[in-house]
Each structure stands twice: as C-alpha cells, then as structure tokens.
Design a protein around this motif. Structure first.
Motif, PDB file in Angstrom:
ATOM      1  N   LYS A 139      -1.701  10.868  -2.103  1.00  0.00           N
ATOM      2  CA  LYS A 139      -0.650  11.015  -3.107  1.00  0.00           C
ATOM      3  C   LYS A 139       0.050  12.343  -2.898  1.00  0.00           C
ATOM      4  O   LYS A 139      -0.593  13.393  -2.800  1.00  0.00           O
ATOM      5  CB  LYS A 139      -1.241  10.937  -4.517  1.00  0.00           C
ATOM      6  CG  LYS A 139      -0.181  10.966  -5.603  1.00  0.00           C
ATOM      7  CD  LYS A 139      -0.805  10.797  -6.982  1.00  0.00           C
ATOM      8  CE  LYS A 139       0.267  10.781  -8.067  1.00  0.00           C
ATOM      9  NZ  LYS A 139      -0.314  10.623  -9.421  1.00  0.00           N
ATOM     10  N   LYS A 187       0.798  -1.222   0.000  1.00  0.00           N
ATOM     11  CA  LYS A 187       0.000   0.000   0.000  1.00  0.00           C
ATOM     12  C   LYS A 187       0.832   1.273   0.000  1.00  0.00           C
ATOM     13  O   LYS A 187       0.275   2.365  -0.117  1.00  0.00           O
ATOM     14  CB  LYS A 187      -0.931  -0.004   1.212  1.00  0.00           C
ATOM     15  CG  LYS A 187      -1.906  -1.169   1.200  1.00  0.00           C
ATOM     16  CD  LYS A 187      -2.855  -1.112   2.374  1.00  0.00           C
ATOM     17  CE  LYS A 187      -3.857  -2.267   2.314  1.00  0.00           C
ATOM     18  NZ  LYS A 187      -4.814  -2.225   3.438  1.00  0.00           N
ATOM     19  N   SER A 237      -6.853   7.042   0.058  1.00  0.00           N
ATOM     20  CA  SER A 237      -5.607   7.092  -0.701  1.00  0.00           C
ATOM     21  C   SER A 237      -4.989   8.472  -0.547  1.00  0.00           C
ATOM     22  O   SER A 237      -5.699   9.489  -0.490  1.00  0.00           O
ATOM     23  CB  SER A 237      -5.841   6.774  -2.175  1.00  0.00           C
ATOM     24  OG  SER A 237      -6.681   7.743  -2.768  1.00  0.00           O
ATOM     25  N   ASN A 259       2.827   7.376  -2.877  1.00  0.00           N
ATOM     26  CA  ASN A 259       1.447   6.911  -2.949  1.00  0.00           C
ATOM     27  C   ASN A 259       1.174   6.006  -1.763  1.00  0.00           C
ATOM     28  O   ASN A 259       1.947   5.078  -1.498  1.00  0.00           O
ATOM     29  CB  ASN A 259       1.194   6.129  -4.241  1.00  0.00           C
ATOM     30  CG  ASN A 259       1.004   7.042  -5.425  1.00  0.00           C
ATOM     31  OD1 ASN A 259      -0.036   7.661  -5.581  1.00  0.00           O
ATOM     32  ND2 ASN A 259       2.025   7.142  -6.265  1.00  0.00           N
ATOM     33  N   TYR A 260       0.084   6.276  -1.076  1.00  0.00           N
ATOM     34  CA  TYR A 260      -0.261   5.473   0.100  1.00  0.00           C
ATOM     35  C   TYR A 260      -1.751   5.187   0.073  1.00  0.00           C
ATOM     36  O   TYR A 260      -2.572   6.077  -0.139  1.00  0.00           O
ATOM     37  CB  TYR A 260       0.106   6.217   1.380  1.00  0.00           C
ATOM     38  CG  TYR A 260      -0.216   5.431   2.636  1.00  0.00           C
ATOM     39  CD1 TYR A 260       0.475   4.261   2.936  1.00  0.00           C
ATOM     40  CD2 TYR A 260      -1.214   5.853   3.518  1.00  0.00           C
ATOM     41  CE1 TYR A 260       0.190   3.537   4.076  1.00  0.00           C
ATOM     42  CE2 TYR A 260      -1.502   5.124   4.654  1.00  0.00           C
ATOM     43  CZ  TYR A 260      -0.809   3.974   4.935  1.00  0.00           C
ATOM     44  OH  TYR A 260      -1.088   3.236   6.062  1.00  0.00           O
ATOM     45  N   LYS A 261      -2.094   3.905   0.268  1.00  0.00           N
ATOM     46  CA  LYS A 261      -3.491   3.492   0.310  1.00  0.00           C
ATOM     47  C   LYS A 261      -3.759   2.769   1.619  1.00  0.00           C
ATOM     48  O   LYS A 261      -2.996   1.887   2.008  1.00  0.00           O
ATOM     49  CB  LYS A 261      -3.821   2.574  -0.869  1.00  0.00           C
ATOM     50  CG  LYS A 261      -3.755   3.254  -2.220  1.00  0.00           C
ATOM     51  CD  LYS A 261      -4.146   2.304  -3.333  1.00  0.00           C
ATOM     52  CE  LYS A 261      -4.103   2.997  -4.692  1.00  0.00           C
ATOM     53  NZ  LYS A 261      -4.476   2.071  -5.789  1.00  0.00           N
TER      54      LYS A 261
END
Length: 893
Positions: A548, A506, A546, A539-541
């Motif tokens: 960015k 992620k 999410s 980018n992180y989910k």
C-alpha cells in the motif's frame, strides 16, 4: 522489344483490373474453433473476367467451406466467404493468410493479411484420490490432477489455504499435459460428532494473474482421547498468575496479579450458564495499567440473565455506553420483550456516587424492528444532588438498509439537557450510503455532553473498474472522562471526493482531493492547522503479500503561528508492506515521511517507521514483535506503544507460559517513555458437572478368513479407543447414550486386510444396553491393467503427430468411484478392493479429436484375495481427405 513492352503493359493492366478488400475478419483466431473470413473482389474493367482464387493458410489451419466463383462481370464485385478451422494444437502468436487471384497465368491481385492467434489459458483441476475419512489431529493428503487444455505452456504456482505442499510449489505445465500434485493437511480437533474438513489446492496462473481453486470435502471423526467416562458435562476453569515489573516516571514497581475465571453449563441440555471471574493484585490502585481488583458472577438461562459484582455496563449510546461499575444487572426475557434493571457504583468515576436505571425493549423475531426505552438516575458524590436521564431508541433493518436512532433528555438542578444520534446504512448493488450524527448539549447528563459529531459517505460503482465516493466527517465530541480512559480527541474536520480505479482484481488506484482541519484540544495545544489536500493511493496484492502506497500534497496553514501564520506546501508519503512467508511466519513493514509546517512555523521533516513479526513453531511456541520509532502528534492524546513483544509456550493442552514486554509513551507526553515486563503462567482445568449411570456399552469381535492377525488392532469410537485381544475381541464401556462412529486405525492391521462393511460404521448407543458387533475382514482384491496405444501410419507434419497423453483410468462400482493415471509403460493398478463387479474405463474427455478407443471399457468380477488383469486399447484417429467430383455453389448476398 515491342512484344516485351506490350507484355509489360498487359501485365500492368491486369494487375490494376482487380482489387481485393476485407469485409470481415476476426480480431483474434482461436485454436480448436471455426472462423469466417469474407473478402470483396472487384472487377475494375468493363469486361467479364474468369479468375481463379487460392487461399494460402498456415500449417494446422483448414478450409471447411469455400466459395465457388467462376467469373466476375465488368465493374461488378463478388463476395468470397471462407470458413476456416484451426487445430487445437496451433500455437498462439502472429500468422499470415493470403488470398491470391490468378488469370491467364498472371497474378492480377494478392491480399496478404497478418492475423493473431489468441492465447488460450485453460487449466482444469480434478480430484484424483482422497481418503475415505479423516481422524482428528491426524495428517492426511489428497491428490489432484492439473490438465492444460490451452495452447500455451502454463507457469503456475501452487498453494493451499488449509493444507501444504511438500514440493512442486512452482511448476510448468506443457500443452495437452497432466501433472499430479499432492496436498497434505493435518485435521483439526474434533469432538463428539463428525465434522466437515476441506482440503484445497490453489493454482495461480502467473501470466493471467488468476487463481483457480479446487476444494475437496471429507468427513472427520473424533480421534483417541482416553477411555469412556461415567461423567458428563464440562465446566472450564482457567487460572493465571502474573509477575509484572513497571517503570513509571523513572520509578520501578513490582506487581503480582492473579486471574481466575470459569465458564460452563450446569445442566446437560446446556440451558443454564454460570460464569465467574476473579482478578486481584497486591497494588490495586495502579489503575493506569488496569491492575485493579475485579470480581464478577453471571447466571443465564432461557429467560434470566443476572450479573453480580464488577461488570461493564452498556445501557445505550447516549446514556451509558461502556463503564466499569460494581453492583447488579438483571435482564428478563418474555417473548418479544426484554426488561432490564441495574444498580452500580462506578469504579473509576469519582464524581458519581451511584446510579440506578433500566430499560424495556421490544423486537420482532427476525430483528427487523426494535424499540427500546431507557432511563438512568445518578447521585453525585460532591453533594450536588442527582440527575435523571431518559431516551428512546429504535432500529429498523431490511436486506439492504439499516437505520438506528436515539433521542434522549436529562434533568439536573432544573437544567434540561438533550442528546440525539442517528446511524443509517444502505448497501445497494451500485450505490452505498452511510451516515452518522451525534449531538449533545452542554447540560446533557449522559455518556457525552457539549459536542457534535457528523460523518457521511457515498460510494457509487459505475462498473467493475470505477468507483466514485465522497466522505465528510466532523468531530467535536468526547465522552466524559474517567480515571482509566482520560483522553481528549482533537477537533477535526474532513471533506473528500475520491475516484478509485481497479486495474485488476489485485491492483487499484485512488485519487482524492479535499479539505481537512485538525485542532488539538488538550491543555498544551500542540497543533492547529488546516489543509487543502490532493492524495494518491495504490493498493496491490500478490498471493500472500500486500503493498500500500499513500502520497499526499497539501497547502497547509498553521494557525498557531500567530502573526507569522503561514501557508506552505506539505508533502507526505507512506508505504506499508505486509505478507507471510508461510502459514507460520507473517511480517509487516511501514514507513511514513512528511515535510510540513503543521507543527512549527517553518517546514520540518518527520520520519515514522515500524515493523511487526509473528511466528508460530509447531503450534507450541508463538512469537509476536511490534516496533515503531515514534507516534505523530495527532495520536499522542492516546496511550501509545512503541515496542511490544510476547512469546507464548504451550506446555500441553492445558498449560502455557507467556512472557511479554512493552515500551511506550503515556498520553500527552512526548518525553516520558514507560515500560513493563510480565511473566504469566496459565492453567486450564476441565471439571465434570454430572455423573451419569444411564450409560451403554459396545462389544465386538473381529473375524478373518485365516486364523491369526486379529490381536492389537486399534479401534476408535468418537473420542474413545479400544484394542483387540488375542481373540479379536474389543469393548467400549460407560458410553453416554448418543450416536457414535466406529473407525479403525489401518496401520494397526497386521496383514493386508479390509473390512467388508463400510467404515466409519454408525452406532446408536442406548442407556443400560450393550451393542454387540461382528466385523469381518478379508484379503482385498486387485485389478492390474494396461492401456495399449496403437499408432496409425499416416502422412502429416511432425508437429501434429500424436503422443500418448497421461491417460486417466476410472474404476466404478455402484457409488464407488476411483481414478488413477497410467505410468510410462501404460500400466495402472487398483488395490484394496472388495469383492464385486467393477467397470474399468478410459476417461476420454478432451482426447476424442485425436484418438479412437477400440476397447474403451471392460466390466469384470473380482474375488477376495485374487488379482484380475485387464487391457484397454486406444489408437490414433486417422486424418482423411475427402474429394468430391460434385460442384458446390455458394451464394452470397
């Protein structure tokens, strides 16, 4: 004193005479498994010694095998090999094991080792209950058991893609424990035949940042939608009436507009399609907002495809990609060949009077290879004559590769033009390649002229964590402009090299460096700059959110600064956040800050920000809002929307109202801000296309063991409903011949009854025949039981005393399988059972280590309306220590 001094010297000598080294030890010890530890013990003296060895281990650990060493010769070494076992309940964290060597009541050596017990994260998901079937647009639920087979308490979050949970979204699961969760779901619309419906639960392990998913498939059947009909087929007609208010150049315009379109098959085997579209307005020349009259008709069957009226024509990428024209377009399919011919007058391209053309295409059945010849003749409105253009294009496809290409030539007034394009994609396991090339000369009479566009990308994946990529793009080409899509794209170049690191599934990081150039080609040139850039992106989910982040540092040269042309430092940082609170509410936020001299002689600061929200309320009301404060100069060659909002209200299945508004800048205009409001009413009409007299009928009766209770029972036959009379009779009339599925609304049963036959019941209806059914309902049987837990008295640590877990009981009869979990008193129950033989048993998997099962299962026979009782027994498994007088000698190499 001399004796004391001698003793001290002796002890010091003994303590230095033996040394201990570690030859092998695991990095992590795992609960419930065996591990080998090897020591090397060295006698540093010249004399043979006879030491004793003792391995001190933590509670819950055991020694499975140990060495048998009685002596060590002078200046020699021996290996001590121990096999250790860890109980499944040993907690993770730091522990200590110690090897102690004693000789003559002295301790010449001791080796203490700090070790770590690994965390085990192991959650198993099992389906506990689910409905036998689901009716369309009805709510149902499935239950799942979550069992923690690890050695740490798990913090989890629950969700579902298809369903929803009413509570227990975030919970904690202790070691060796089971919890039950229920996932609710409303089934989708189902027409004509059964469809597969998936219910799922997603378990997110917080500490592991990992999702576990369990899917349950069910059959969904059509629900109630009225009585049977003599009419078959359906032609869908949709109509809309809109009132628009436009503000253009500070002038307000009111515009009425109507839209009517229809689509459907003219025959029952769905091979003849007819579509039409009518769009009209009282101000047809307001082309900027696409409020113009448009009328089209299409007919299609297996071989023919005919368009009449106003339609978008796409011949090929080079000759005519997409333009709106009025005329005729015809396709004829003959096996692997397709022939096309057309004639039209372009609606928004006044320099062209009309155009005529066509194509011949050949493609293989699997579409691995395609070749196409195109031709088009244009007559010009200004009296400059005509032009002719032709091209050949081909496509080649494989599993990992696709190649497309086209080459075209044109002629006008004895001036030749040329154009070509190429696209290629390769998708390997580690290597991905993509490239595109398009070129057209100034005299090319096609969709493009006088320009070049080149792009390429290379990605190579070293492993799951690292990807290296390179990309180039060069664009100096624009389609020939029409009255609607007038926009001149900037001349830009980009050359970048990047590496991406996937820290987790992620979270990823990308570092890029390269060069870019951007040149405004509009009449009022607003920017012309080049940059050497260093970029970082993250980018992180997380679940349904999410994030960015893009940062860039550049050396920027503003070429419009003239003699004062500057090379200055630019910084840019952009942040975007998106997510959803639940299935009905989604949002997005963005901000972009830059300090640069791209558009001026000195550095200036720019801030662009925006937000978006979409919300759905009970599938009746849908709301969408988008806002941003401004648009960068690079985007102002396009129509830009700064604010838009729309709300839709679904009155019923066939009627809805839409209110919308928008505010934005026209192309290449920073100061002007136009807006419009719109209110539109839409209606859908389902028109039957055929009257079918070849229909069948289904009649039936419901019988019970006792008189009464058979009136008012609701039955479903696909999309049709029927209700029983006082005698339990029901009927379905005017049914088109096909396969149907009979179901019953269980809530309509007046007493506790079940059908002896398996439902849904499959029924095949034939033309001009009546199917007669007899359904027998009985009082269901019931099994009540108890799992008796017997403790065994034995000496052991409190930490390892057994407690009765959440025992799962399984009931089977042929293909039928049911599960349930005992309550705090150990009781369980199975109800709604048909007569027959059933096997009741304890699901012992994962419990055999700590428990035995004297009565694990029983087979019993149940009869209608009766209740049977059953007792199952489990007890603690005794922990025994076995002593042997035999000496076991272990040899080590």
């Amino acid at each position: 004193m001399k004796l004391l001094s001698l003793s001290i010297i002796l002890v010091a000598f003994i303590s230095q005479s033996i040394s201990i080294d570690i030859l092998k030890i695991p990095e992590f010890f795992t609960s419930g498994k065996h591990h080998v530890v090897i020591f090397n013990v060295t006698n540093k003296t010249s004399e043979t010694v006879k030491p004793k060895f003792k391995l001190e281990i933590p509670e819950g650990w055991g020694v499975v095998t140990k060495p048998f060493v009685t002596s060590i010769k002078g200046n020699k070494s021996v290996r001590l090999i121990y096999t250790l076992s860890l109980d499944s309940k040993v907690k993770p964290g730091e522990a200590k094991i110690t090897l102690v060597v004693t000789q003559n009541n002295h301790e010449p050596a001791r080796k203490e080792i700090k070790v770590r017990v690994a965390e085990i994260h192991k959650i198993k998901i099992a389906v506990q209950s689910k409905p036998d079937y689901v009716l369309a647009e009805k709510e149902f639920s499935c239950t799942y058991s979550l069992t923690n087979y690890g050695n740490v308490r798990e913090q989890i979050k629950l969700s579902s893609r298809e369903g929803f949970l009413k509570d227990n979204i975030a919970i904690s699961v202790p070691v060796d424990s089971t919890i039950i969760v229920e996932v609710f779901q409303k089934s989708k619309e189902i027409l004509n035949k059964p469809q597969t419906i998936v219910n799922d639960v997603i378990v997110y392990l917080v500490t592991q940042d990992t999702n576990l998913t369990k899917n349950t498939t069910l059959l969904g059947y059509p629900s109630v939608s009225g009585a049977g009909s003599l009419y078959q087929g359906e032609y869908l007609v949709e109509g809309g009436l809109a009132y628009n208010i436009f503000n253009v150049n500070e002038s307000q315009l009111s515009v009425f507009q109507y839209d009517i379109k229809g689509s459907g098959f003219l025959n029952l085997d769905k091979t003849k399609l007819l579509e039409f579209s009518l769009r009209g307005t009282d101000k047809p020349k307001l082309t900027r907002f696409e409020t113009y009259n448009k009328y089209s008709l299409r007919y299609k069957d297996k071989k023919n495809d005919l368009y009449l009226g106003d339609f978008n024509l796409g011949l090929s990428r080079l000759l005519e990609r997409v333009r709106v024209g009025r005329g005729v377009n015809y396709y004829l399919t003959l096996g692997k060949f397709q022939v096309n011919t057309f004639y039209n007058q372009l609606l928004f391209f006044p320099t062209i009077k009309d155009q005529l053309g066509g194509s011949v295409q050949f493609k293989t059945k699997e579409e691995e290879f395609l070749v196409k010849l195109n031709a088009i003749r244009r007559n010009y409105a200004d009296g400059t004559g005509s032009s002719f253009a032709t091209s050949v294009e081909s496509v080649f496809r494989r599993k990992k590769m696709t190649i497309k290409g086209e080459y075209g030539m044109s002629s006008k007034d004895n001036e030749l033009g040329m154009g070509s394009h190429f696209d290629g994609v390769y998708r390997g396991t580690k290597l991905q390649l993509a490239g595109s090339f398009l070129y057209a000369t100034a005299g090319f009479e096609g969709y493009y002229s006088d320009g070049l566009s080149v792009s390429s990308a290379v990605n190579y994946r070293f492993n799951k964590s690292f990807v290296v990529s390179a990309s180039t793009s060069y664009n100096y080409i624009t389609p020939k402009q029409d009255q609607i899509y007038i926009q001149v794209a900037p001349f830009y170049q980009n050359y970048f090299l990047s590496t991406t690191y996937y820290q987790t599934k992620k979270l990823s990081h990308r570092l890029s460096t390269g060069f870019r150039s951007n040149n405004d080609r509009s009449l009022l040139q607003k920017f012309d700059y080049e940059e050497q850039v260093m970029k970082y992106a993250m980018n992180y989910k997380l679940n349904y959110f999410s994030l960015k982040l893009d940062n860039a540092y550049s050396k920027t040269r503003n070429r419009l600064a003239g003699e004062q042309e500057q090379l200055s430092n630019s910084i840019q940082s952009a942040l975007s956040l998106g997510g959803r609170i639940n299935k009905n509410f989604k949002f997005g936020l963005s901000a972009d800050y830059s300090n640069t001299n791209r558009y001026s002689q000195e550095n200036k600061s720019y801030l662009f920000y925006g937000a978006s929200v979409s919300y759905t309320y009970k599938k009746k009301i849908q709301l969408g809002v988008n806002y941003r404060n401004n648009a960068p100069l690079e985007e102002q060659y396009k129509e830009s929307s700064l604010f838009s909002a729309n709300i839709s209200y679904q009155i019923n299945k066939n009627h809805n109202i839409v209110l919308a508004g928008r505010s934005g800048n026209p192309r290449n205009n920073e100061m002007q801000n136009d807006y419009f409001y719109s209110a539109k009413y839409n209606v859908r009409i389902h028109v039957p296309t055929h009257k079918n007299r070849n229909v069948g009928h289904v009649k039936g009766i419901i019988k019970t063991e006792k008189l009464g209770g058979v009136e008012g029972i609701v039955l479903y036959l696909n999309g049709i409903t029927a209700i029983t009379n006082k005698k339990g009779e029901f009927e379905f009339n005017n049914l088109p011949p096909e396969k149907y599925f009979l179901t019953i609304e269980t809530s309509s049963l007046k007493s506790d009854l079940i059908c002896l036959e398996k439902l849904p019941k499959e029924i095949m209806v034939f033309a001009k025949k009546t199917i007669e059914l007899e359904l027998e309902f009985i009082t269901p049987a019931r099994i009540k039981g108890k799992v008796t837990y017997k403790k065994v008295k034995q000496f052991q640590s409190k930490e390892f005393k057994n407690e009765r877990p959440n025992v799962i009981v399984k009931l089977t009869s042929g293909d039928l399988v049911f599960y349930t979990i005992i309550d705090q008193q150990g009781k369980f129950q199975f109800s709604q059972l048909k007569p027959g033989n059933y096997k009741v048993e304890i699901v012992t998997k994962g419990m055999e280590r700590n428990f035995t099962f004297p009565i694990k299962n029983k087979t019993i026979e149940v009869k209608s309306g009766e209740q049977e009782e059953v007792e199952l027994v489990m007890k603690d498994r005794s922990r025994k220590m076995n002593f042997s007088s035999k000496k076991i000698k272990l040899k080590s190499n």
